[in-house]
Design an enzyme around this catalytic site. Structure first.
Site, short mmCIF file in Angstrom:
data_model
loop_
_atom_site.label_atom_id
_atom_site.label_comp_id
_atom_site.label_asym_id
_atom_site.label_seq_id
_atom_site.Cartn_x
_atom_site.Cartn_y
_atom_site.Cartn_z
N GLN A 1 39.93 4.49 66.75
CA GLN A 1 41.24 3.94 66.39
C GLN A 1 41.07 2.64 65.61
OE1 GLN A 1 42.70 4.69 70.74
NE2 GLN A 1 44.45 3.82 69.67
N GLU B 1 54.20 4.52 72.19
CA GLU B 1 54.01 4.34 73.63
C GLU B 1 55.28 4.36 74.48
OE1 GLU B 1 51.86 0.73 72.42
OE2 GLU B 1 50.58 1.13 74.14
N ALA C 1 49.21 -0.45 70.05
CA ALA C 1 50.43 -1.18 70.35
C ALA C 1 51.64 -0.55 69.65
CB ALA C 1 50.29 -2.66 69.96
N PHE D 1 44.96 8.03 72.30
CA PHE D 1 45.80 7.52 73.38
C PHE D 1 45.34 6.17 73.91
CE2 PHE D 1 45.83 12.24 73.63
CZ PHE D 1 47.11 12.43 73.15
N GLU E 1 40.27 2.91 71.25
CA GLU E 1 40.57 1.61 70.65
C GLU E 1 39.31 0.74 70.65
OE1 GLU E 1 44.22 -0.20 71.99
OE2 GLU E 1 43.72 -2.12 71.08
N PHE F 1 49.53 0.48 77.76
CA PHE F 1 48.66 -0.71 77.81
C PHE F 1 49.05 -1.67 78.94
CE2 PHE F 1 46.63 -4.43 75.62
CZ PHE F 1 45.50 -3.84 75.12
N ARG G 1 50.35 -7.49 79.35
CA ARG G 1 51.45 -6.57 79.05
C ARG G 1 52.12 -6.08 80.34
NH1 ARG G 1 53.89 -3.86 74.70
NH2 ARG G 1 52.55 -4.91 73.19
N ARG H 1 47.94 4.40 76.39
CA ARG H 1 49.38 4.47 76.07
C ARG H 1 50.26 3.64 77.02
NH1 ARG H 1 51.48 10.30 74.13
NH2 ARG H 1 52.92 9.62 72.52
N THR I 1 50.32 -8.46 71.62
CA THR I 1 50.65 -9.77 72.21
C THR I 1 49.62 -10.83 71.81
OG1 THR I 1 49.49 -9.18 74.23
CG2 THR I 1 51.84 -8.71 74.14
N1 MTE Z 1 50.18 10.63 69.80
C1 MTE Z 1 49.19 11.54 69.63
N2 MTE Z 1 49.52 12.80 69.26
N3 MTE Z 1 47.88 11.22 69.86
C2 MTE Z 1 47.51 9.96 70.27
O1 MTE Z 1 46.32 9.69 70.44
N4 MTE Z 1 48.27 7.70 70.88
C3 MTE Z 1 49.39 6.88 71.38
C4 MTE Z 1 50.62 7.08 70.51
N5 MTE Z 1 50.88 8.48 70.30
C5 MTE Z 1 48.54 8.98 70.46
C6 MTE Z 1 49.88 9.37 70.18
C7 MTE Z 1 49.09 5.46 71.45
S1 MTE Z 1 48.27 4.86 72.79
C8 MTE Z 1 49.53 4.59 70.50
S2 MTE Z 1 49.28 2.93 70.64
C9 MTE Z 1 50.20 5.04 69.28
O2 MTE Z 1 50.37 6.46 69.24
C10 MTE Z 1 49.39 4.60 68.07
O3 MTE Z 1 49.92 5.04 66.89
P1 MTE Z 1 51.16 4.31 66.14
O4 MTE Z 1 50.96 2.85 66.27
O5 MTE Z 1 51.04 4.80 64.77
O6 MTE Z 1 52.38 4.79 66.86
MO1 MOS Z 2 47.65 2.47 72.33
S1 MOS Z 2 47.18 2.18 74.31
O1 MOS Z 2 48.01 0.76 72.14
O2 MOS Z 2 46.10 2.65 71.65
#
Ligand code: MTE
Ligand code: MOS
Length: 759
Positions: free
Chosen positions: A198, A712, A511, A229, A233, A345, A311, A343, A442
């Site tokens: 990520q 999230e 985030a 998810f 990261e 956090f 958080r 997800r 944050t």
């Molecule tokens: N959706 C899918 N399909 N796969 C993922 O790994 N990660 C989640 C969310 N949705 C995830 C997901 C997490 S933890 C975050 S922080 C955000 O997607 C990251 O992407 P964005 O900032 O573009 O929303």
């Molecule tokens: Mo999502 S836990 O901030 O990668």
């Protein structure tokens, strides 16, 4: 019709379902002669490493090299925040920790080699639970404190005080694609590392650190991830560095790909939490004061645990105004995997405790919990406990009332009561829960993003930005923003793989702010290109540039028009630059740790959900009958993608709260290392009826295209399932109960015991 706001499928949807979409490990077919890596892992949770003997292993056919600390030319260190994660440890910190890595001509050779490596360990005492860690005073952070009002004084003089504690389980990410990295040489003989990460910039940094090279010599690419998810990261860094090290030592491409058991045993998870609280309220269920202590099991190293704890502190208020609140969070250190982003956090753990407190207050007052919730909602003008004005507080009531109407809550509650009155052995439960989630990293400096947009002379476009695609649809949204801003069809925009040689020093895609930040940067780059092109088109068409419209691959003013492709070709001839960078930094966010005050979030998102369950009193087994959601995504850039995020986030939250249970045995070995022992939500756990509405009229003026982040927040909507289960459990009691203790996760077993307690 505008490309932004159109309900289109994910740009790789077809690739995802046909198997055509390529992932990091699929690139192996282009790297003949790549070596395969397999780890030698610890069989103890805590130990001193006395010696490694790799002679027998290296003598085996097909084994090329056993990598150990002695091979590291740079720093033997993969820690992203604190330098506390040696790539090759001398002190073993958890069961299953990799000690050395074997490189083989085939995966089988590497695996046989790993079995032949002789490791001598001296066992040390392992600390495996949060209670043990607290007693032993093993902490990864200082106490983090947010304080508002005078809770101690109010609690000391209040007539209604309740106290208690609660343990909350962790969660395995279970992305379908396990960790993977592939290191090869670029054209200059320097490392190019494909990584399922990520955070390509940080992965690049850790690779450079381990190899002892400047970052400019290392390129990292994240093509796409098969889910992340939060689990990729920081956790991808070490595996990428390992592959790069193998490349540098052997001169051959190296592939690391964890199998499921290793992935589960080696990588960090959602933090388990433990909360202790004292709450004062009045007899109408008005919240007066709270003293809350939160502990998190951070595992062996710091990783992102401090920010995750913050958080949690920022979200323990839920949607409710606490006039006096003191919350102290501290991360405990145990001999387990280093727990990491997942997800939400820390937000979900904080909000869960908040809902627990609300329910306890309501039952102590013998009042309907939804009434107590509504009575304590934040109102316009309120400040949070960390002093941030809660702009849009009225949206809490808006989503709550809207889902209550759409989900027909009041009528169904009467039906549930009737059902329960006539069914002694099955009970239904209904709950309505609102959520809010703060958007921004944050850590303020992380809120920045960059883009590089290239227009070619034929009018086709390449977009590079710093965000990574993990299935969440970021690239789809970016494509929509770029197409709309340049006025070209969606298929004229090509999204390039995320690479550190295109945009430097990026933040993790995390985030939930991927589209907010990168979308804004891409829009800015496209706007500066459009401005240049408009200048030229205005001259060519003899109109004011401001009178031009860019749409559907044409640039037009009244009757006169040009094809976008013609304009691009003309610009090239006229020596007008056809590429631009865009850079965006979120304005006005700050947080002061010592005082616990600031504006850590650019804005909040809101949502509300109703869940209805039916529980069997003999077994504790249950079924989710119906879920209704109203969720705030601002003006949706991509309604289908947002709906997918809401449904997926909810189901993942449901898994965490109901069926997913991590078990470590007495020796600190993770006993749940595969789908056979770790129960994931599947079609059988999905609600029979599932209604999702995107809140209408929800324009967010401070974000690109009026949208809001979605990744999230919907995860937290699953708290309604936990509260519905609690309502059903309460219905098994003879008359009202002043408290319903429910284990978390609320597996059938936990629900069974909760029923036994109320009986
Ligand atoms: N959706 C899918 N399909 N796969 C993922 O790994 N990660 C989640 C969310 N949705 C995830 C997901 C997490 S933890 C975050 S922080 C955000 O997607 C990251 O992407 P964005 O900032 O573009 O929303
Ligand atoms: Mo999502 S836990 O901030 O990668």
């Amino acid at each position: 019709m505008s490309a932004v706001g159109r309900a289109i499928p994910h740009e790789s949807a077809e690739g995802h379902v046909t198997g055509e979409a390529r992932y990091t490990d699929d690139l192996l077919d282009r790297h003949a002669g790549a070596l395969h890596a397999w780890p030698v892992v610890s069989t103890l949770a805590h130990a001193e490493l006395i010696a490694i003997d790799a002679r027998a292993a290296e003598a085996l056919p097909g084994v090329v090299k056993v990598l150990t600390a002695a091979d590291v030319p740079g720093e033997n260190e993969a820690g992203p925040v604190r330098h506390d994660e040696p790539l090759f440890p001398s002190e073993i910190m958890f069961h299953g920790q990799p000690i050395a890595w074997v490189l083989g001509e085939t995966l089988d050779a590497a695996r046989r080699g790993a079995a032949a490596v002789v490791v001598e360990l001296r066992e040390l005492v392992a600390v495996l639970t949060m209670r043990e860690a607290l007693t032993a005073e093993r902490f990864s952070t200082d106490p983090l404190v947010i304080r508002h009002g005078d809770p101690e004084a109010v609690i000391a003089s209040a007539s209604h005080v309740l106290e208690g504690e609660l343990e909350i389980g962790g969660q395995e990410h279970f992305y379908l694609e396990t960790h993977a990295a592939l290191a090869c040489w670029d054209e200059a003989g320097l490392p190019l590392v494909h990584s399922s990460t990520q955070h390509p910039s940080e992965t690049q940094l850790i690779i450079a650190r381990v190899l002892g090279r400047p970052r400019s010599e290392v390129t990292c690419q994240s093509l796409r991830m098969g889910g992340a998810f939060g689990g990729k990261e920081t956790q991808a860094n070490g595996f990428a560095a390992l592959a790069a090290l193998g490349l540098q030592i052997t001169g051959r491409p190296v592939r690391v790909r964890l199998d499921r058991q290793h992935d589960m045993a080696m990588t960090g998870k959602r933090h388990p939490f433990w909360a202790r609280y004292r709450v004062a309220h009045d007899e109408q269920g008005q919240l007066l004061a709270c003293e809350l202590e939160l502990f998190a099991d951070g595992g062996y190293s710091l990783d992102l645990s401090k920010a995750i704890m913050f958080r949690a502190l920022f979200h323990c208020d839920g949607c409710y105004r606490w006039p006096n609140l003191r919350v102290v969070g501290r991360v405990l250190q145990t001999h387990k995997t280093s727990q990491t982003a997942f997800r939400g956090f820390g937000g979900p753990q904080g909000a869960l405790v908040g809902e627990e407190l609300l329910d306890r207050v309501a039952r102590a007052c013998a009042l309907p919990v939804e009434q107590v919730r509504a009575r304590n909602f934040y109102r316009a003008g309120d400040l949070t406990h960390y002093g941030q004005p809660l702009r849009d507080a009225e949206r809490i009531e808006r989503v709550f009332e809207r889902v209550r109407m759409r989900g027909d809550f009041d009528r169904r509650q009467a039906e549930v009561a009737e059902f329960n009155a006539t069914h002694p052995h099955e009970k239904r439960g209904l709950a309505i829960v609102p959520i809010k989630f703060g958007i921004s990293f944050t850590t303020a400096f992380l809120n920045q993003a960059g883009a590089l947009v290239l227009i070619y002379g034929d009018g086709s476009v390449q977009v590079n930005h710093g965000g990574t695609e993990m299935g969440q649809g970021l690239h789809t949204k970016i494509q929509q923003i770029a197409a709309d801003t340049l006025g070209v069809p969606l298929d004229a925009i090509r999204l390039m793989p995320t690479r550190t040689d295109k945009v430097p020093n990026t933040s993790a895609t995390a985030a939930s702010s991927g589209a907010d930040l990168n979308g804004a940067a891409v829009e800015l780059a496209c706007l500066s290109l459009r401005e240049r092109l408009a200048e030229l088109a205005g001259r060519l068409l003899g109109v004011e540039p401001s009178a031009l419209r860019f749409a559907e691959g044409r640039v037009e003013a009244g009757e006169r028009s040009l094809r976008f492709a013609e304009l691009a070709a003309r610009a090239h001839v006229e020596r007008i630059s056809l590429f631009a960078t865009g850079y965006y930094a979120t304005p006005g966010i700050h947080f002061d740790e010592p005082s616990g005050r600031g504006k850590p979030f650019h804005y909040f998102t809101f949502g509300a959900a109703i869940s209805e369950v039916e529980v069997d009193g003999f077994t504790g087994q249950y079924r989710l009958r119906r879920v209704d959601i109203v969720h705030d995504v601002g003006d949706s850039i991509s309604p289908l993608v947002d709906r997918g995020q809401i449904e997926g986030g909810f189901i993942q939250g449901l898994g965490w709260l109901t069926c997913e249970e991590l078990v470590w045995d007495a020796k600190g070995r993770l006993a749940t290392r595969g789908a056979s022992t770790y129960k994931l939500p599947s079609i059988g756990e999905c609600p029979d009826e599932f209604d999702v509405e995107l809140l209408p009229m929800a324009h967010e003026p401070t974000v690109v295209r009026g949208s809001k982040a979605v990744g999230e927040p919907p995860f937290l909507l699953a708290l309604s399932v936990r509260e519905a289960l609690r309502a059903a459990v309460a219905a098994f009691a003879q008359g009202p109960v002043s408290r319903v203790e429910l284990g978390c996760p609320s597996t059938a077993e936990a629900v069974y015991w909760a029923i036994e307690r109320v009986r």
